[in-house]
Design an enzyme around this catalytic site. Structure first.
Site, PDB file in Angstrom:
ATOM      1  N   HIS A  71      31.730 -21.982 -40.667  1.00 42.71           N
ATOM      2  CA  HIS A  71      32.180 -21.174 -41.806  1.00 42.71           C
ATOM      3  C   HIS A  71      33.701 -20.928 -41.810  1.00 42.71           C
ATOM      4  O   HIS A  71      34.182 -19.793 -41.824  1.00 42.71           O
ATOM      5  CB  HIS A  71      31.366 -19.885 -42.024  1.00 42.71           C
ATOM      6  CG  HIS A  71      31.164 -18.975 -40.841  1.00 42.71           C
ATOM      7  ND1 HIS A  71      32.200 -18.478 -40.109  1.00 42.71           N
ATOM      8  CD2 HIS A  71      30.036 -18.444 -40.305  1.00 42.71           C
ATOM      9  CE1 HIS A  71      31.724 -17.693 -39.168  1.00 42.71           C
ATOM     10  NE2 HIS A  71      30.416 -17.659 -39.248  1.00 42.71           N
ATOM     11  N   HIS A 104      20.061 -11.674 -32.462  1.00 37.79           N
ATOM     12  CA  HIS A 104      21.021 -11.703 -33.577  1.00 37.79           C
ATOM     13  C   HIS A 104      20.417 -12.473 -34.744  1.00 37.79           C
ATOM     14  O   HIS A 104      19.835 -13.540 -34.559  1.00 37.79           O
ATOM     15  CB  HIS A 104      22.299 -12.377 -33.078  1.00 37.79           C
ATOM     16  CG  HIS A 104      23.407 -12.465 -34.066  1.00 37.79           C
ATOM     17  ND1 HIS A 104      23.565 -11.580 -35.124  1.00 37.79           N
ATOM     18  CD2 HIS A 104      24.451 -13.342 -34.164  1.00 37.79           C
ATOM     19  CE1 HIS A 104      24.649 -11.915 -35.806  1.00 37.79           C
ATOM     20  NE2 HIS A 104      25.189 -12.982 -35.251  1.00 37.79           N
ATOM     21  N   GLU A 124      21.967 -13.873 -37.409  1.00 33.59           N
ATOM     22  CA  GLU A 124      22.704 -14.979 -38.041  1.00 33.59           C
ATOM     23  C   GLU A 124      21.974 -16.294 -37.775  1.00 33.59           C
ATOM     24  O   GLU A 124      21.414 -16.518 -36.695  1.00 33.59           O
ATOM     25  CB  GLU A 124      24.154 -15.024 -37.528  1.00 33.59           C
ATOM     26  CG  GLU A 124      25.041 -15.824 -38.458  1.00 33.59           C
ATOM     27  CD  GLU A 124      26.537 -15.633 -38.217  1.00 33.59           C
ATOM     28  OE1 GLU A 124      26.934 -14.970 -37.241  1.00 33.59           O
ATOM     29  OE2 GLU A 124      27.322 -16.176 -39.035  1.00 33.59           O
ATOM     30  N   ASP A 142      22.510 -19.335 -37.106  1.00 34.59           N
ATOM     31  CA  ASP A 142      22.713 -20.294 -36.014  1.00 34.59           C
ATOM     32  C   ASP A 142      21.816 -19.936 -34.822  1.00 34.59           C
ATOM     33  O   ASP A 142      21.594 -20.773 -33.941  1.00 34.59           O
ATOM     34  CB  ASP A 142      24.184 -20.398 -35.589  1.00 34.59           C
ATOM     35  CG  ASP A 142      24.859 -19.067 -35.365  1.00 34.59           C
ATOM     36  OD1 ASP A 142      24.426 -18.057 -35.953  1.00 34.59           O
ATOM     37  OD2 ASP A 142      25.835 -19.025 -34.594  1.00 34.59           O
ATOM     38  N   HIS A 151      28.822  -9.112 -33.330  1.00 30.61           N
ATOM     39  CA  HIS A 151      29.735  -8.886 -34.440  1.00 30.61           C
ATOM     40  C   HIS A 151      29.014  -8.595 -35.768  1.00 30.61           C
ATOM     41  O   HIS A 151      29.680  -8.517 -36.817  1.00 30.61           O
ATOM     42  CB  HIS A 151      30.644 -10.120 -34.611  1.00 30.61           C
ATOM     43  CG  HIS A 151      29.894 -11.353 -35.097  1.00 30.61           C
ATOM     44  ND1 HIS A 151      30.281 -12.030 -36.229  1.00 30.61           N
ATOM     45  CD2 HIS A 151      28.798 -11.976 -34.668  1.00 30.61           C
ATOM     46  CE1 HIS A 151      29.466 -13.048 -36.446  1.00 30.61           C
ATOM     47  NE2 HIS A 151      28.575 -13.031 -35.500  1.00 30.61           N
ATOM     48  N   ASP A 162      26.398 -13.604 -29.183  1.00 29.23           N
ATOM     49  CA  ASP A 162      27.712 -14.159 -29.544  1.00 29.23           C
ATOM     50  C   ASP A 162      28.845 -13.683 -28.625  1.00 29.23           C
ATOM     51  O   ASP A 162      29.836 -14.409 -28.450  1.00 29.23           O
ATOM     52  CB  ASP A 162      28.070 -13.760 -30.981  1.00 29.23           C
ATOM     53  CG  ASP A 162      27.415 -14.656 -32.023  1.00 29.23           C
ATOM     54  OD1 ASP A 162      27.113 -15.822 -31.706  1.00 29.23           O
ATOM     55  OD2 ASP A 162      27.191 -14.179 -33.144  1.00 29.23           O
ATOM     56  N   TYR A 192      37.564 -18.130 -29.970  1.00 23.80           N
ATOM     57  CA  TYR A 192      36.295 -17.583 -30.477  1.00 23.80           C
ATOM     58  C   TYR A 192      36.444 -16.081 -30.752  1.00 23.80           C
ATOM     59  O   TYR A 192      36.059 -15.580 -31.808  1.00 23.80           O
ATOM     60  CB  TYR A 192      35.204 -17.837 -29.435  1.00 23.80           C
ATOM     61  CG  TYR A 192      33.825 -17.436 -29.871  1.00 23.80           C
ATOM     62  CD1 TYR A 192      32.970 -18.357 -30.450  1.00 23.80           C
ATOM     63  CD2 TYR A 192      33.377 -16.133 -29.708  1.00 23.80           C
ATOM     64  CE1 TYR A 192      31.696 -17.980 -30.859  1.00 23.80           C
ATOM     65  CE2 TYR A 192      32.121 -15.745 -30.108  1.00 23.80           C
ATOM     66  CZ  TYR A 192      31.275 -16.680 -30.678  1.00 23.80           C
ATOM     67  OH  TYR A 192      30.028 -16.306 -31.084  1.00 23.80           O
ATOM     68  N   HIS A 244      26.747 -19.310 -27.326  1.00 22.80           N
ATOM     69  CA  HIS A 244      27.537 -20.514 -27.625  1.00 22.80           C
ATOM     70  C   HIS A 244      28.330 -20.902 -26.382  1.00 22.80           C
ATOM     71  O   HIS A 244      28.907 -20.038 -25.707  1.00 22.80           O
ATOM     72  CB  HIS A 244      28.555 -20.251 -28.742  1.00 22.80           C
ATOM     73  CG  HIS A 244      27.954 -19.901 -30.068  1.00 22.80           C
ATOM     74  ND1 HIS A 244      27.327 -20.823 -30.874  1.00 22.80           N
ATOM     75  CD2 HIS A 244      27.907 -18.736 -30.744  1.00 22.80           C
ATOM     76  CE1 HIS A 244      26.913 -20.224 -31.988  1.00 22.80           C
ATOM     77  NE2 HIS A 244      27.238 -18.953 -31.927  1.00 22.80           N
TER      78      HIS A 244
HETATM   79 FE1  FEO Z   1      26.944 -14.480 -35.240  1.00 21.11          FE
HETATM   80 FE2  FEO Z   1      26.580 -17.326 -33.346  1.00 21.11          FE
HETATM   81  O1  FEO Z   1      26.230 -16.159 -34.777  1.00 21.11           O
END
Ligand code: FEO
Length: 397
Positions: free
Chosen positions: A26, A80, A82, A84, A146, A165, A193, A224
């Site tokens: 993004h 989380h 999100e 991903d 986040h 994250d 990051y 990640h």
């Molecule tokens: Fe906030 Fe890796 O997604």
């Protein structure tokens, strides 16, 4: 597809997906790709912690099958919402409809908005725990680190923190641990990051660091990149610096140019700063992506921004940078604006308006040069550079 799981602790496995081709997250450029880390704990109950982006579902399942039959999973922890990390939740729930999905209070709302499937959600408040056999997993809500739903899972049995994250880096690699890649590379990706994803939430990160400081931890497994096991002390120290908006004694000059005047000014300014012994980095907006530049901004005390006037405003590249920076809200900065113009000369006023909410300190008047900088202009901006370099040295935050 037959892929391996990686045992990171006895009976704890990495079963994530490697996104070798990802180049844009993004808007954040990821030239090294990324990973979506899911983890599997084999105890009396079988627990999957987070999933992967939807298109890596088969990869995750293949790695899970390397350890157990996926139908044996009892609990999925969704740290989380999100996508991903939650993107493969609906698909894996088709295999294991009875499995419970553990989430935070805000996670429940978020997952219900993202997915229409019945996910069999169970909300865990911050501080609550779940016994899975030899282990008791504890949950720590991390609002706005986040997203509002963000949560960490902690296993005292394994001395393992899984903070999703937080502590992540966008790196695709065959290696799974920080020491496999080395501090320099992993630190650099962790900084990028943090600057792009976590920077606005320093106060919330500080609360999380406080909450985990007394936990026994010898491994941090983010969602990640690589897992921290050798550079724990170092990365926590960096997080303390970044979350308290503590910059280094250095400068970055970020500019765009039409016919070279603003670029000439940028280089003269750099000369002046260099003379004080302060390190200075030059970033041309046409050659360096904003997601790399914001790392320089996060780590530098002095931010110099240069743009010529184009159509009564700043260069679009500068507008794009400042829109991004305004959202990331870097604090504790000294600033300086400079540029060139033919007529009008509104760029600097427009730039000033955009960054005004950031409350940076501007020790010097902006410098706007008509058409081509002359020797006296270059001398003037060099002297401004010297003065700003000395201001960095004082470190009077
Ligand atoms: Fe906030 Fe890796 O997604």
């Amino acid at each position: 597809m037959i892929l391996n799981a990686v045992e990171i602790k006895p009976d704890v496995y990495w079963v994530g997906g490697i996104d070798w081709d990802l180049r844009n997250f993004h808007g954040y450029q990821t030239p090294g790709g990324t990973t979506y880390n899911a983890y599997l704990i084999k105890d009396k109950k079988i627990v999957l912690i987070d999933t992967v982006k939807h298109y890596l579902f088969d990869e995750m399942m293949s790695r899970i099958k390397d350890v157990i039959d996926p139908k044996k999973i009892d609990v999925i922890i969704s740290n989380h919402v999100e996508m991903d990390h939650s993107g493969s939740l609906p698909k894996i729930k088709e295999y294991i409809p009875d499995a419970t999905v553990v989430t935070s209070t805000r996670g429940e709302k978020g997952l219900q908005k993202h997915y229409t499937e019945d996910l069999n959600l169970k909300v865990m408040k911050s501080g609550e725990s779940l016994n899975i056999g030899d282990r008791t997993l504890e949950f720590l809500h991390m609002p706005m680190v986040h997203w509002p739903d963000s949560m960490a899972t902690y296993s005292l049995h394994d001395k393992l923190l899984l903070p999703n994250d937080a502590f992540g880096q966008h790196i695709a690699s065959a290696e799974r641990f920080d020491d496999d890649l080395g501090w320099s590379l992993v630190r650099s990706e962790a900084a990028k990051y943090y600057a792009n994803i976590v920077l606005p939430y320093g106060d919330q990160v500080t609360k999380v660091l406080d909450a985990v400081k007394d936990l026994s931890i010898d491994m941090i497994a983010p969602s990640h990149g690589v897992i921290w096991r050798s550079y724990l002390k170092e990365i926590i120290q960096e997080y303390q610096q970044w979350s308290t908006f503590t910059p280094k004694k250095k400068a970055v000059i970020i500019y765009d140019s039409m016919w070279g005047s603003t670029k000439t000014l940028a280089y003269a300014l750099a000369e002046g700063i260099e003379k004080t012994g302060m390190p200075v980095t030059l970033r041309n907006l046409t050659t360096t992506h904003v997601s790399d530049i914001v790392t320089d901004i996060m780590e530098s005390r002095l931010i110099c921004l240069g743009s010529p006037t184009l159509n009564n405003g700043m260069m679009p590249s500068m507008g794009s940078l400042l829109t991004y920076v305004k959202g990331l809200r870097p604090r504790n900065k000294l600033g300086f604006l400079f540029g060139s113009y033919g007529w009008g000369g509104q760029a600097l006023t427009e730039m000033e308006k955009m960054i005004e909410p950031l409350q940076w300190t501007f020790p010097e008047e902006h410098l706007n040069i008509n058409y081509i900088p002359q020797q006296e202009d270059l001398k003037k901006i060099q002297n401004i550079g010297k003065s700003l370099g000395n201001d960095i040295k004082k470190n009077n935050m």
